[in-house]
Design a protein around this motif. Sequence first.
Motif, PDB file in Angstrom:
ATOM      1  N   LYS A  98       0.887  -1.168   0.000  1.00 36.91           N
ATOM      2  CA  LYS A  98       0.000   0.000   0.000  1.00 36.91           C
ATOM      3  C   LYS A  98       0.919   1.211   0.000  1.00 36.91           C
ATOM      4  O   LYS A  98       1.790   1.332   0.870  1.00 36.91           O
ATOM      5  CB  LYS A  98      -0.924  -0.001   1.224  1.00 36.91           C
ATOM      6  N   TRP A  99       0.689   2.108  -0.980  1.00 36.90           N
ATOM      7  CA  TRP A  99       1.621   3.214  -1.098  1.00 36.90           C
ATOM      8  C   TRP A  99       0.965   4.438  -1.685  1.00 36.90           C
ATOM      9  O   TRP A  99      -0.091   4.371  -2.307  1.00 36.90           O
ATOM     10  CB  TRP A  99       2.841   2.819  -1.934  1.00 36.90           C
ATOM     11  N   GLN A 100       1.605   5.568  -1.456  1.00 32.89           N
ATOM     12  CA  GLN A 100       1.124   6.837  -1.967  1.00 32.89           C
ATOM     13  C   GLN A 100       2.316   7.732  -2.271  1.00 32.89           C
ATOM     14  O   GLN A 100       3.229   7.872  -1.453  1.00 32.89           O
ATOM     15  CB  GLN A 100       0.196   7.533  -0.965  1.00 32.89           C
TER      16      GLN A 100
ATOM     17  N   SER B  17       3.076  11.717  -3.596  1.00 29.32           N
ATOM     18  CA  SER B  17       2.382  12.986  -3.757  1.00 29.32           C
ATOM     19  C   SER B  17       3.379  14.094  -4.047  1.00 29.32           C
ATOM     20  O   SER B  17       4.563  14.011  -3.695  1.00 29.32           O
ATOM     21  CB  SER B  17       1.573  13.329  -2.506  1.00 29.32           C
TER      22      SER B  17
ATOM     23  N   ALA C 282      -1.526  13.446  -5.919  1.00 30.77           N
ATOM     24  CA  ALA C 282      -1.009  12.206  -5.329  1.00 30.77           C
ATOM     25  C   ALA C 282      -1.430  11.010  -6.162  1.00 30.77           C
ATOM     26  O   ALA C 282      -2.461  11.041  -6.858  1.00 30.77           O
ATOM     27  CB  ALA C 282      -1.506  12.049  -3.891  1.00 30.77           C
ATOM     28  N   TYR C 283      -0.621   9.956  -6.059  1.00 29.26           N
ATOM     29  CA  TYR C 283      -0.977   8.655  -6.626  1.00 29.26           C
ATOM     30  C   TYR C 283      -0.819   7.624  -5.537  1.00 29.26           C
ATOM     31  O   TYR C 283       0.236   7.547  -4.876  1.00 29.26           O
ATOM     32  CB  TYR C 283      -0.099   8.295  -7.822  1.00 29.26           C
ATOM     33  N   SER C 284      -1.877   6.854  -5.328  1.00 32.18           N
ATOM     34  CA  SER C 284      -1.825   5.854  -4.258  1.00 32.18           C
ATOM     35  C   SER C 284      -2.367   4.533  -4.761  1.00 32.18           C
ATOM     36  O   SER C 284      -3.120   4.468  -5.730  1.00 32.18           O
ATOM     37  CB  SER C 284      -2.644   6.330  -3.045  1.00 32.18           C
ATOM     38  N   ARG C 285      -1.954   3.486  -4.069  1.00 28.28           N
ATOM     39  CA  ARG C 285      -2.499   2.153  -4.316  1.00 28.28           C
ATOM     40  C   ARG C 285      -3.412   1.836  -3.140  1.00 28.28           C
ATOM     41  O   ARG C 285      -2.947   1.842  -2.007  1.00 28.28           O
ATOM     42  CB  ARG C 285      -1.359   1.129  -4.448  1.00 28.28           C
TER      43      ARG C 285
ATOM     44  N   ASP D 149      -6.100   3.679  -4.680  1.00 28.32           N
ATOM     45  CA  ASP D 149      -7.022   4.734  -5.100  1.00 28.32           C
ATOM     46  C   ASP D 149      -6.669   5.355  -6.445  1.00 28.32           C
ATOM     47  O   ASP D 149      -7.522   5.946  -7.098  1.00 28.32           O
ATOM     48  CB  ASP D 149      -7.080   5.827  -4.027  1.00 28.32           C
TER      49      ASP D 149
END
Length: 769
Positions: A312-314, A316, A353-356, A358
């Motif tokens: 799980k990561w983000q 930004s 931001a880019y997240s896993r 979302d």
Amino acid sequence: MVALGAGAVAPLLNANRFRGEIHSALESALNRRVTIGKVHFNVFTGPGFTVDDVLIEEAPGMGIEPFAHVESLEARVRLASLWTGHLAFSKLRLVEPSVNFVKPDLGSWNIAPWLARAAVDTTTESTLPDIEISDGRLNFKFGATKSVFYVSDADVTVYPDSNGDLIIRFEGEPARTDHVAQGLGHLVARGVLHTRNRKEDKLSVSVQLERTAITELTRLFDVQDIGVRGYVASNLKLDGPLSRLNVSGDLRIEDIHRWDLMPNKSAGWTLNYTGFLNVPAQQIDIETHAADPQGSPVNGKFIASDYLSSPKWQASLSLHDLPAGGLLDTARHMGAPIPAGAVLDTTLNGEIAYSRPDGIEGHLMLDKGSFKLPQGVVTEFGVAPLSIRNNDVHFGPAEIQFDGEHAGQLDASYTLNTRSLALGLQTRQLEMAQTRALVSEWLGAGSMPLLEQCHQGTWKGSIAFERRDDGPGVWSGDLDLTAAQMDLPGVAAPLRIASVSVQLQPGQVQLTHLHGHVGVIPIEGDYRYFEVPGRPDRMRLTLGETHLENIERLLLPTLGRRQGFLARALRLDRAPLPDWLKSRQIEGSLQIKNLLAGDVSLGVVKARMVWNGAAVQLDDLEFHRDATEGKVSVAVDLTGGVPAYKVTGQLNNMEYRNGTLDLDGLLETSGLGLELAVHARGEGTFSGMGIALAPDTEVDEITGEFQLDAASTGPRLLLSKVQLTQGQDVLRGQGSSQPDGRIVLDLVSGRKQVRLTGMLLPLHPTPEP
């Protein structure tokens, strides 16, 4: 030569007599049960052995899979052990092994006991051999679940130094089992692991990520393709206890573009960053920092957890007064429809931001600024929000101005993966010329309905534009148009619109509450036209009082298409049909409040009209003037150079020479102006009452049939089956018109013969020369 010969012969010699000692020495060095295959002497890598097909068992509680399976293990003999009689190794090199690193639900990693052996007293020589892995595969397992992550083509060297620390050298390519590509980037690391009894291990290591495609790097954490192309490279330093390693380094980003576009060969960006890494908890927290003491307009942050088991990561970016002009090239290479040479003068604030799992999400704010197109058109705008979610980008709403004057409120959306564009504009007043600039220069889109025909005017209301992929785009909207001028194909004068309400819908445009003039003719009503070929336009139009000659004059480009004097002299009536006439299809109702034909008023005229290319049909054409009524059908043929007419119907109670006249029949003619009378021909029946043919000749009742023939001197009227009543006399016979405009009736009543003469029309038509 002797050494080379010994090295070549050594693998052929039988070393199985040392098998037991080798087996015991390997188990002692690896602290694991070991199963070995064939054993060979090895001279080239130092005095030692090569052992085939080595299976290193796992420690109890770590699972049923072995710790490692090694195709070939090279073991170098520790020379000092030869004098003690107990075989030991100074170096173990595992060639093409598959190694499993296991973290049980409770407890530490399976290699922790082996690492603990490195914590020896600095005064005692370490018996732990150097460990090398060549071209190996490193797997990770958490409890009973094997991670999708692994490292391929791994070259690892681990050996203790005189201080009891472990020197680590590593090269490898991170990879995923659920992805076709084997290597997703290339890592090189050099460092030291400080191990101490009853103290937390500390690590000091330098890591280099060689130039790697962004797609390869992102797929380490998210198997889905985010659609972004480019390259990254990084140098970083890790230092501190394993539960909180300090991280510092730099990140280089180049050639950012969308997957289906060519890369942009720009200078790229370099970001410096710091943060921490918790190895046991699998947590990363990294944030960029400015090299300039005054700060940086761009700051990045990267957070990840469970990166080896269930990532799980983000990532930004925070923007602070970032000049936005340089981002236009990046946006264009991401697929945004921005023309080359455009200039954006504003600054950006906010976060993206880019997240896993979302995906991409961002909320930015553009400060008050301007956007200039290569053609020189400048659009000023107020503070405007810019939001991003996955592939969807939304701008506005924002107040915009042209030439310093208020234009309206603009909002726009763009979807990267489908190239879908949606634009909306609301305004209290905007000139059509400025709207044309918006359409042609902002969008590069096809013409907006009505825009090409309108040369003047202003509008208020709202319009919207949508385009998917490389399609032509679709317009919609509700607006009020005033003081406009519109060209009408086939009409000699433009339509001058005082006011009209316009509804734009996909494939059609509807005009309601139209008020204006065409030439000198007032016009009002509704009109709907369709862009789909084959579907007729719909209309409901009312014209003010006008003369027939005004209508003919306005429609002259449609009615008369003879090409000059030579065409007229040679009577070339078959002029080619223009495209606009071929495609014209109209259905609806037409009303004229008072139609004048010369000095005659026909009163209110109503009709249903069907216009199909060169054929025009007017059905149920009715007109009323006092007691006079008419109901006819008119067919117009426009295939020739001049129009041809065919009229059928009835005329009742027409005032005629102090009496009334009824007509029922057919009339055909062609031409323009007075040519219509010269070419007229027809037939039918008539009846009249109280008609004064002459001052001394009055007819009480008259009936009969008529035939109208065209002649060079003018139309000639023939009457047959005439029955006429004068007082008590009933006369029967026939009659005809004369060149001087008189009508002559030859009648009989029994043996009585009577000739009556009177004027047929008050005016005698003369043909055009």
